[in-house]
Design an enzyme around this catalytic site. Structure first.
Site, PDB file in Angstrom:
ATOM      1  N   GLU A  27     -11.493  15.056 -22.816  1.00 53.43           N
ATOM      2  CA  GLU A  27     -11.290  14.432 -21.068  1.00 53.43           C
ATOM      3  C   GLU A  27     -12.591  14.250 -20.372  1.00 53.43           C
ATOM      4  OE1 GLU A  27      -8.224  16.054 -18.448  1.00 53.43           O
ATOM      5  OE2 GLU A  27      -8.501  14.543 -17.249  1.00 53.43           O
ATOM      6  N   ASN A 172      -0.853   8.860 -17.999  1.00 58.68           N
ATOM      7  CA  ASN A 172      -0.909  10.596 -18.054  1.00 58.68           C
ATOM      8  C   ASN A 172       0.087  11.329 -16.933  1.00 58.68           C
ATOM      9  OD1 ASN A 172      -2.345  12.909 -18.745  1.00 58.68           O
ATOM     10  ND2 ASN A 172      -2.963  12.936 -16.853  1.00 58.68           N
ATOM     11  N   GLU A 173       0.785  11.893 -16.883  1.00 60.02           N
ATOM     12  CA  GLU A 173       0.926  12.517 -16.294  1.00 60.02           C
ATOM     13  C   GLU A 173       1.568  11.960 -14.590  1.00 60.02           C
ATOM     14  OE1 GLU A 173      -0.911  16.290 -15.665  1.00 60.02           O
ATOM     15  OE2 GLU A 173      -0.077  17.085 -17.070  1.00 60.02           O
ATOM     16  N   TYR A 244       0.862  24.754 -19.318  1.00 54.14           N
ATOM     17  CA  TYR A 244      -0.041  25.519 -19.702  1.00 54.14           C
ATOM     18  C   TYR A 244       0.260  26.981 -18.885  1.00 54.14           C
ATOM     19  CZ  TYR A 244      -2.699  21.648 -19.505  1.00 54.14           C
ATOM     20  OH  TYR A 244      -4.155  20.607 -20.160  1.00 54.14           O
ATOM     21  N   GLU A 292      -0.863  17.947 -24.393  1.00 52.57           N
ATOM     22  CA  GLU A 292      -1.971  19.341 -23.859  1.00 52.57           C
ATOM     23  C   GLU A 292      -1.205  20.184 -23.608  1.00 52.57           C
ATOM     24  OE1 GLU A 292      -3.062  18.229 -19.349  1.00 52.57           O
ATOM     25  OE2 GLU A 292      -2.932  16.053 -19.962  1.00 52.57           O
TER      26      GLU A 292
HETATM   27  O1  AHR Z   1      -6.111  19.871 -18.760  1.00 52.85           O
HETATM   28  C1  AHR Z   1      -6.781  19.082 -17.603  1.00 52.85           C
HETATM   29  C2  AHR Z   1      -5.785  18.460 -16.810  1.00 52.85           C
HETATM   30  O2  AHR Z   1      -4.607  19.304 -16.916  1.00 52.85           O
HETATM   31  C3  AHR Z   1      -5.479  17.279 -16.815  1.00 52.85           C
HETATM   32  O3  AHR Z   1      -5.976  16.512 -16.719  1.00 52.85           O
HETATM   33  C4  AHR Z   1      -3.669  17.014 -16.432  1.00 52.85           C
HETATM   34  O4  AHR Z   1      -3.027  16.020 -17.309  1.00 52.85           O
HETATM   35  C5  AHR Z   1      -3.307  17.952 -16.492  1.00 52.85           C
HETATM   36  O5  AHR Z   1      -2.711  18.123 -15.442  1.00 52.85           O
END
Ligand code: AHR
Length: 498
Positions: A27, A172-173, A244, A292
């Site tokens: 990114e 994205n998101e 995450y 991700e």
């Molecule tokens: O990877 C970091 C961020 O996490 C990305 O930009 C986003 O898509 C996600 O929230």
């Protein structure tokens, strides 16, 4: 010593190992691009300004595919800023990560970098501030052979041959209120469908990813997937998942069981997609692009490096330093992804360099491997052929978040007489002896046995001590079709047999 038992049978398979499981993500954020993969003037920089030390580590990591250019960044990005003569490229305010984007690296550089790294490009489109027309323009620039304004412009910029980018993310998101151009599911589903329809008029066989929820904890999780897919089910191939994990609450037992959450997340999204498929009586099947995933200590590091108020070029952003426990979790998340190879078509470790990354660099300085680098690189190197259905009986550990979970988790792959087994021990304090019945696989030799563990579960690597944490050879015995190995607490192990 507590013990666990595993039975493997090469006729019980999940699906072929997809090389695309070993994707990562670049990114325009912090120092992932600038001083990460790209740093003209660095001692190792090649003629394009790409850091050769990072290229080498990317190859060693076994990366198959790279998603680009975002992430949150893409939702405000104008792709045309990043092509053509560098001296004419504009500097822009970058809102997602509060920095200045110089555009010295863009699509043409990314495609050249991918060729050098030997990876497939996966391109994300801005559906935050932009729409169908800009997506078509980017597609024409990237993929049309010649004879139109934008394909000829690409030629003028030095790339006569089309890039042939096959895999595209439709935004994205966009469910996230933090996203530039945040949308409701109905709004996003519609723009995703319109964009997909138009792009397929040019290239019917593109592979398109619709945005799923930005996390399973979102209040709209589930309904978002259903509403979006009702709009675009027959026009896309995959729906995205992002996850995450971090030990934010000082609860290592739950953190070590993060893969339990990933398993449930994947199963829920598969169920949501199949539900819409059933409603629509569609013969099509939507798979998952887990584009991700990683460990990310969000609370500790979100925008806390440097002055968050300043507009800087390539400021340090979320440069998490990973330890042994994080590496075990990363190895376990890969086990979860492989075990779902029948429905996870693509996966991207976020990100590749400096920003929550397996590869760290210093400007003008060295590059080194974080502990999380190792389970990824070794799994990518050893996993091949078919993913096997693994039957495990294991002692359990009690976790606050997920209740009682198996202490030992495993996956295996089998490829014409070659067997690879990946294992974790999630117990905080107990060594577990594992016996694996491999009698039906015909293997007779242990070629490699590597374990990542440490007396200090918080040990890290650094520029000064780049190899403080590396996997060590371990002892595995194979007798009469029974493989035996002791797994230390908080450990990840890979075995290769033939
Ligand atoms: O990877 C970091 C961020 O996490 C990305 O930009 C986003 O898509 C996600 O929230």
């Amino acid at each position: 010593m507590p013990s666990a038992a595993i039975v493997l049978d090469p006729s019980f398979t999940v699906a072929p190992v997809s090389r695309r499981t070993f994707g990562t993500f670049v990114e325009h954020m912090g120092r992932c691009v600038y001083t990460g993969i790209y740093e003209p003037g660095h001692a190792t920089a090649d003629e394009d300004g790409f850091r050769k030390d990072v290229l080498e580590l990317t190859r060693e990591l076994g990366v198959s595919l790279v998603r680009y250019p975002g992430g949150n960044f893409v939702s405000g990005y104008r792709w045309e800023d990043g092509v053509g003569p560098r001296s004419e490229r504009p500097r822009r305010l970058e809102l997602a990560w509060h920095s200045v984007e110089t555009n010295q690296f863009g699509l043409d550089e990314f495609v050249r970098w991918c060729a050098k790294a030997g990876v497939e490009p996966m391109m994300a489109i801005n559906l935050g501030t932009r729409g169908v027309q800009e997506a078509l323009d980017l597609q024409e620039y990237a993929n049309h052979p010649a004879g139109t304004a934008l394909s000829d412009l690409r030629s003028e910029h030095g790339a006569a041959a089309p890039y042939g980018i096959k895999l595209w993310c439709l935004g994205n998101e966009l469910d996230g209120p933090w996203q530039i151009g945040h949308k409701t599911a109905a709004e996003y589903g519609r723009v995703a469908a319109e964009t997909a329809r138009a792009m397929r008029m040019v290239e019917p066989d593109l592979e398109l990813v619709a945005c799923g929820s930005s996390g399973s904890g979102m209040p709209t999780f589930g309904t978002w997937e259903r509403e979006v897919l009702r709009e675009c089910y027959d026009l896309v191939d995959h729906i995205s998942c992002h996850a995450y994990y971090g030990d934010d609450n000082d609860d290592p037992a739950s953190f070590l069981a993060s893969a339990v959450d990933m398993d449930r997340f994947i199963d829920s999204v598969v169920a949501s997609a199949d539900h819409v498929g059933a409603e629509l009586k569609s013969k099509r099947r939507i798979d998952i692009s887990f584009d991700e995933w990683n460990v990310w200590y969000k609370d500790r590091s979100r925008l806390t490096d440097g002055d968050p108020e300043a507009w800087e070029v390539a400021p340090r952003r979320i440069e998490d330093e990973y330890n042994v426990t994080d590496a075990v979790v990363v190895g376990n998340l890969l086990i979860s992804l492989l075990r779902h190879s029948d429905r996870v078509a693509v996966a991207c470790l976020a990100q590749l360099a400096n920003v929550i990354a397996p590869i760290m660099t210093e400007p003008d300085g060295p590059a080194w491997r974080q502990p999380t680098f190792h389970p990824f690189a070794i799994t990518s190197r050893l996993a091949s052929g078919q993913v096997l259905r693994v039957q495990t009986s294991s002692p359990t550990v009690v976790t606050e978040k997920f209740g009682e979970v198996a202490a030992v988790d495993a996956v295996a792959t089998y490829d014409e007489g070659k067997l690879a087994v990946f294992l974790v021990n999630r117990s905080l304090d107990q060594t577990i002896e594992v016996s694996v019945d491999v009698s039906r696989t015909g293997v007779s030799t242990v070629d490699e046995a590597l374990t990542l563990a440490d007396d200090d579960r918080l040990a890290v690597n650094s520029a000064a001590q780049p190899d403080r944490v590396v996997p060590q050879p371990s002892t595995a015995t194979l007798e009469d079709g029974k493989l035996t190995i002791s797994l230390p607490p908080i450990s990840w192990t890979a075995l290769s047999l033939s």
